[in-house]
Design an enzyme around this catalytic site. Structure first.
Site, PDB file in Angstrom:
ATOM      1  N   HIS A 211       0.839  -1.200   0.000  1.00  0.00           N
ATOM      2  CA  HIS A 211       0.000   0.000   0.000  1.00  0.00           C
ATOM      3  C   HIS A 211       0.874   1.250   0.000  1.00  0.00           C
ATOM      4  CE1 HIS A 211      -3.229  -2.769   1.118  1.00  0.00           C
ATOM      5  NE2 HIS A 211      -4.080  -1.799   0.804  1.00  0.00           N
TER       6      HIS A 211
ATOM      7  N   LYS B  97      -0.920   4.736   4.564  1.00  0.00           N
ATOM      8  CA  LYS B  97      -1.641   3.675   5.286  1.00  0.00           C
ATOM      9  C   LYS B  97      -0.778   3.239   6.457  1.00  0.00           C
ATOM     10  CE  LYS B  97      -3.912  -0.814   4.732  1.00  0.00           C
ATOM     11  NZ  LYS B  97      -5.167  -0.348   5.363  1.00  0.00           N
TER      12      LYS B  97
END
Length: 243
Positions: free
Chosen positions: A134, A138
């Site tokens: 990600h 995040k």
């Protein structure tokens, strides 16, 4: 009459897109766009919201979910960070309140299909690891999608994986483990959301990979969840149950 929806976390990248999508949909009316300084419970009461789409942060998603259910709205949770004990508690609360809700580790229909295909493959391949990546904003790891995938695989596979007598020369080199499945988390610029489920067998490997390259891929799943949640009387964990 349109269904009244609150978007919580409306100022984030996902929240902005969710507001735009729901506002342009004939079935929904976005009655409030909330951020961290707003009072979620009071907003539910003031607007008589039927659904709250939560797209906030891992450190507040559990409390938000409790607030939504206790104020009589139906939660559509797209925020990762909930652990199994919390999901179980929320499930019990929805049963008591007789309120439907959805916890969606991933709203992408392609990601859901990836998880379903991996579950099927696990009936034939017991050796498997998950690699998820990600963007660097995040802050929780592993992703909710990876955790849910591991749970689905563990429930479906017919024999345990091999126990390897190896020594990690660097702690954590083999990744984390969830339901006895190793998960490796990448956080890099240039990534949005990516997951590979890699199976191994004698003389072959099988890779099932999904890439999200634009947050718009999550919008059909949000619409689907909002359409289905009013007809539920329990909490559903995973969008695959609605397909």
């Amino acid at each position: 009459m349109r269904t009244r929806v609150i978007v919580n976390g409306a100022n984030g990248k996902m929240g902005i897109l969710a507001c735009e999508t729901l506002e342009n949909h004939e079935q929904f009316e976005v009655v409030a766009k909330l951020s961290r300084q707003d009072n979620l419970g009071q907003s539910i009461l003031d607007t008589k919201a039927q659904i709250v789409v939560d797209l906030t942060r891992a450190d507040c998603v559990y409390e938000n979910s409790l607030t939504i259910i206790n104020h009589g709205a139906r939660p559509v949770i797209g925020t990762s960070g909930l652990v199994e004990t919390q999901i179980n508690e929320l499930t019990k609360l929805c049963e008591i309140k007789q309120i439907g809700g959805i916890i969606a580790p991933n709203f992408s229909l392609g990601a859901i299909l990836m998880m379903m295909l991996a579950t099927k493959a696990s009936e034939y391949f017991s050796e498997v690891e998950i690699i998820e990546g990600h963007h660097q904003q995040k802050l929780d790891a592993p992703s909710g999608t990876a955790l849910k995938t591991a749970e689905m695989i563990a429930a479906a596979r017919k024999k345990p994986k091999n126990k390897l007598p190896l020594k990690e020369l660097t702690p954590g080199a083999r990744g984390g483990s969830h339901h006895d499945i190793n998960i490796h988390s990448l956080r890099l610029p240039g990534l949005l959301a990516r997951q590979e489920v890699l199976f191994g067998n004698i003389g072959e490997t099988l890779s099932i990979t999904h890439n999200s390259i634009d947050r718009r891929c999550f919008m059909p799943g949000i619409v689907l969840a909002c359409q289905k949640v009013l007809n539920l009387t329990n909490l559903v964990y995973g969008l695959e149950h609605l397909l």
